[in-house]
Scaffold this active site. Structure first.
Site, PDB file in Angstrom:
ATOM      1  N   ASN A  10       0.856  -1.198   0.000  1.00 31.89           N
ATOM      2  CA  ASN A  10       0.000   0.000   0.000  1.00 31.89           C
ATOM      3  C   ASN A  10       0.891   1.248   0.000  1.00 31.89           C
ATOM      4  O   ASN A  10       1.719   1.425   0.895  1.00 31.89           O
ATOM      5  CB  ASN A  10      -0.904  -0.050   1.247  1.00 31.89           C
ATOM      6  CG  ASN A  10      -1.841   1.135   1.315  1.00 31.89           C
ATOM      7  OD1 ASN A  10      -1.435   2.268   1.080  1.00 31.89           O
ATOM      8  ND2 ASN A  10      -3.090   0.887   1.659  1.00 31.89           N
ATOM      9  N   HIS A  13       0.917   6.232   1.850  1.00 31.06           N
ATOM     10  CA  HIS A  13       1.639   7.192   2.687  1.00 31.06           C
ATOM     11  C   HIS A  13       2.856   7.815   2.015  1.00 31.06           C
ATOM     12  O   HIS A  13       3.450   8.741   2.555  1.00 31.06           O
ATOM     13  CB  HIS A  13       1.925   6.579   4.054  1.00 31.06           C
ATOM     14  CG  HIS A  13       0.623   6.291   4.758  1.00 31.06           C
ATOM     15  ND1 HIS A  13      -0.285   7.285   5.032  1.00 31.06           N
ATOM     16  CD2 HIS A  13       0.036   5.128   5.136  1.00 31.06           C
ATOM     17  CE1 HIS A  13      -1.363   6.749   5.589  1.00 31.06           C
ATOM     18  NE2 HIS A  13      -1.194   5.447   5.654  1.00 31.06           N
ATOM     19  N   ARG A  48      -9.368   8.061  -1.081  1.00 32.91           N
ATOM     20  CA  ARG A  48     -10.352   8.455  -0.063  1.00 32.91           C
ATOM     21  C   ARG A  48     -11.261   9.552  -0.591  1.00 32.91           C
ATOM     22  O   ARG A  48     -10.868  10.315  -1.476  1.00 32.91           O
ATOM     23  CB  ARG A  48      -9.645   8.933   1.204  1.00 32.91           C
ATOM     24  CG  ARG A  48      -8.909   7.833   1.932  1.00 32.91           C
ATOM     25  CD  ARG A  48      -8.394   8.340   3.265  1.00 32.91           C
ATOM     26  NE  ARG A  48      -9.455   8.425   4.231  1.00 32.91           N
ATOM     27  CZ  ARG A  48      -9.656   7.541   5.220  1.00 32.91           C
ATOM     28  NH1 ARG A  48      -8.848   6.525   5.380  1.00 32.91           N
ATOM     29  NH2 ARG A  48     -10.660   7.694   6.041  1.00 32.91           N
ATOM     30  N   ARG A  52      -7.150  12.748   0.808  1.00 37.71           N
ATOM     31  CA  ARG A  52      -6.088  13.250   1.695  1.00 37.71           C
ATOM     32  C   ARG A  52      -4.711  12.694   1.330  1.00 37.71           C
ATOM     33  O   ARG A  52      -3.702  13.273   1.688  1.00 37.71           O
ATOM     34  CB  ARG A  52      -6.404  12.927   3.150  1.00 37.71           C
ATOM     35  CG  ARG A  52      -6.214  11.492   3.536  1.00 37.71           C
ATOM     36  CD  ARG A  52      -6.362  11.296   5.024  1.00 37.71           C
ATOM     37  NE  ARG A  52      -7.729  11.480   5.461  1.00 37.71           N
ATOM     38  CZ  ARG A  52      -8.247  10.829   6.509  1.00 37.71           C
ATOM     39  NH1 ARG A  52      -7.509  10.003   7.199  1.00 37.71           N
ATOM     40  NH2 ARG A  52      -9.496  11.002   6.853  1.00 37.71           N
ATOM     41  N   HIS A  53      -4.662  11.559   0.646  1.00 38.78           N
ATOM     42  CA  HIS A  53      -3.345  11.098   0.162  1.00 38.78           C
ATOM     43  C   HIS A  53      -3.377  10.809  -1.339  1.00 38.78           C
ATOM     44  O   HIS A  53      -2.920  11.623  -2.122  1.00 38.78           O
ATOM     45  CB  HIS A  53      -2.732   9.963   1.014  1.00 38.78           C
ATOM     46  CG  HIS A  53      -3.686   8.945   1.570  1.00 38.78           C
ATOM     47  ND1 HIS A  53      -4.515   8.204   0.775  1.00 38.78           N
ATOM     48  CD2 HIS A  53      -3.909   8.534   2.840  1.00 38.78           C
ATOM     49  CE1 HIS A  53      -5.206   7.382   1.534  1.00 38.78           C
ATOM     50  NE2 HIS A  53      -4.884   7.564   2.806  1.00 38.78           N
ATOM     51  N   THR A 104      -8.329   3.434   8.336  1.00 36.69           N
ATOM     52  CA  THR A 104      -9.564   2.658   8.310  1.00 36.69           C
ATOM     53  C   THR A 104      -9.746   1.917   9.630  1.00 36.69           C
ATOM     54  O   THR A 104      -9.044   0.948   9.908  1.00 36.69           O
ATOM     55  CB  THR A 104      -9.524   1.669   7.124  1.00 36.69           C
ATOM     56  OG1 THR A 104      -9.085   2.384   5.975  1.00 36.69           O
ATOM     57  CG2 THR A 104     -10.882   1.076   6.864  1.00 36.69           C
ATOM     58  N   HIS A 189      -3.589  -4.624   7.755  1.00 35.26           N
ATOM     59  CA  HIS A 189      -3.704  -3.454   8.625  1.00 35.26           C
ATOM     60  C   HIS A 189      -2.798  -3.619   9.841  1.00 35.26           C
ATOM     61  O   HIS A 189      -2.908  -4.582  10.585  1.00 35.26           O
ATOM     62  CB  HIS A 189      -5.139  -3.182   9.104  1.00 35.26           C
ATOM     63  CG  HIS A 189      -5.364  -1.703   9.323  1.00 35.26           C
ATOM     64  ND1 HIS A 189      -4.951  -1.052  10.452  1.00 35.26           N
ATOM     65  CD2 HIS A 189      -5.920  -0.760   8.527  1.00 35.26           C
ATOM     66  CE1 HIS A 189      -5.268   0.236  10.333  1.00 35.26           C
ATOM     67  NE2 HIS A 189      -5.846   0.439   9.175  1.00 35.26           N
ATOM     68  N   HIS A 212       1.685   1.279   5.851  1.00 37.63           N
ATOM     69  CA  HIS A 212       2.267   2.318   6.697  1.00 37.63           C
ATOM     70  C   HIS A 212       3.645   1.927   7.234  1.00 37.63           C
ATOM     71  O   HIS A 212       4.595   2.710   7.163  1.00 37.63           O
ATOM     72  CB  HIS A 212       1.293   2.630   7.848  1.00 37.63           C
ATOM     73  CG  HIS A 212       1.730   3.754   8.712  1.00 37.63           C
ATOM     74  ND1 HIS A 212       2.405   3.564   9.888  1.00 37.63           N
ATOM     75  CD2 HIS A 212       1.619   5.098   8.553  1.00 37.63           C
ATOM     76  CE1 HIS A 212       2.675   4.742  10.424  1.00 37.63           C
ATOM     77  NE2 HIS A 212       2.216   5.685   9.642  1.00 37.63           N
TER      78      HIS A 212
HETATM   79  N1  PXP Z   1      -5.822  -3.157   4.038  1.00 36.71           N
HETATM   80  C1  PXP Z   1      -6.781  -2.205   4.092  1.00 36.71           C
HETATM   81  C2  PXP Z   1      -8.144  -2.562   3.613  1.00 36.71           C
HETATM   82  C3  PXP Z   1      -6.490  -0.914   4.570  1.00 36.71           C
HETATM   83  O1  PXP Z   1      -7.460   0.017   4.646  1.00 36.71           O
HETATM   84  C4  PXP Z   1      -5.169  -0.623   4.952  1.00 36.71           C
HETATM   85  C5  PXP Z   1      -4.824   0.770   5.405  1.00 36.71           C
HETATM   86  O2  PXP Z   1      -5.056   1.673   4.395  1.00 36.71           O
HETATM   87  C6  PXP Z   1      -4.211  -1.630   4.843  1.00 36.71           C
HETATM   88  C7  PXP Z   1      -4.571  -2.896   4.407  1.00 36.71           C
HETATM   89  C8  PXP Z   1      -2.778  -1.389   5.196  1.00 36.71           C
HETATM   90  O3  PXP Z   1      -2.661  -1.055   6.534  1.00 36.71           O
HETATM   91  P1  PXP Z   1      -1.283  -0.480   7.048  1.00 36.71           P
HETATM   92  O4  PXP Z   1      -1.045   0.797   6.333  1.00 36.71           O
HETATM   93  O5  PXP Z   1      -1.509  -0.317   8.516  1.00 36.71           O
HETATM   94  O6  PXP Z   1      -0.235  -1.511   6.727  1.00 36.71           O
END
Ligand code: PXP
Length: 239
Positions: A10, A13, A48, A52-53, A104, A189, A212
């Site tokens: 992801n 960020h 989003r 915001r990003h 989220t 997450h 993140h």
């Molecule tokens: N999966 C989903 C559905 C998310 O919303 C997020 C955060 O945007 C992630 C995975 C990744 O989470 P993290 O950034 O904490 O690794």
């Protein structure tokens, strides 16, 4: 090895840092290309509602530049559905979205919002976009995701990452039940080098989406090294 447990990176960020100053740098698309070179199996980006990003332009450029699948995270709104139907990402992950939240928080209530979600999930599935529901690891949410016709679920690992008692067991049971009713199971997450292995070791899980921590770690060791280390830990857990 990468076929056994996929890593979706992801890149939201990278855009957060860019947007702190405005302008073009650092570019999340460049990060996505680098991530693919470092062994990411897919790229996740969350457009989003408040932008915001990730921006609309980022999504457009990602769809053109990527040679690996794009997973578009989106709220279940008509605006986002229209964007997804135009951009045609490989996958769309339906997430709950609140403007005041930092990230989220919690999964989507697939069980309680069936009627609102059904037309959007249906339209995406019909367009051959692989829909995943980002849900809490519970039987009710798995059954509801299945009833919506989504082929994939992503189990929210946020509570596990915060050390909630019994959460790993809940995720294991949900992964087992989800696979038994024919769902492809993903998770994500809050995953880090320190907590990824027990999740990566769950055999029914096919993909982890991590953002993140990887982007933060890139400050110290670089994005490629950060992704390679995560990949290695996932493979070790799976071996
Ligand atoms: N999966 C989903 C559905 C998310 O919303 C997020 C955060 O945007 C992630 C995975 C990744 O989470 P993290 O950034 O904490 O690794």
């Amino acid at each position: 090895m990468t076929g056994t447990l996929r890593l979706g990176v992801n890149i939201d960020h990278v855009a957060t840092v860019r947007n702190a100053r405005g302008g073009d740098n650092p570019d999340p698309v460049r990060a996505a290309i680098l991530a693919a070179e470092a062994g990411a199996d897919g790229i996740t980006a969350h457009l989003r509602e408040d932008r915001r990003h990730i921006s609309d332009d980022d999504i457009e450029r990602l769809t053109k530049a990527l040679t690996i699948p794009l997973n578009l995270e989106m709220a279940a709104t008509d605006e986002m559905a229209a964007i997804a139907l135009k951009a045609r990402p490989h996958a769309a992950c339906i997430v709950p979205e609140k403007r005041e939240e930092r990230t989220t928080e919690g999964g989507i209530d697939a069980a309680g919002q069936h009627n609102r979600l059904a037309p959007i999930v249906g339209a995406l599935v019909k367009a051959n976009i692989r829909v995943s529901m980002f849900i809490e690891p519970s039987k009710a949410q798995l059954d509801a995701s299945k009833a919506l016709g989504a082929p994939v679920v992503e189990l929210h690992t946020g509570a596990y990452a915060h050390g909630a008692e019994g959460e790993l067991e809940r995720i294991r049971a949900a992964a087992d039940y989800g696979a038994s009713i024919g769902l492809e199971v993903h998770a994500g997450h809050g995953l880090t080098f320190d907590n990824v292995k027990p999740i990566a070791a769950i055999p029914q899980i096919k993909e982890l989406n991590i953002g993140h921590f990887l982007i933060g770690e890139a400050i110290y060791i670089g994005l490629e090294a950060s992704i390679r280390r995560m990949r290695a830990l996932m493979d070790e857990a799976r071996a």
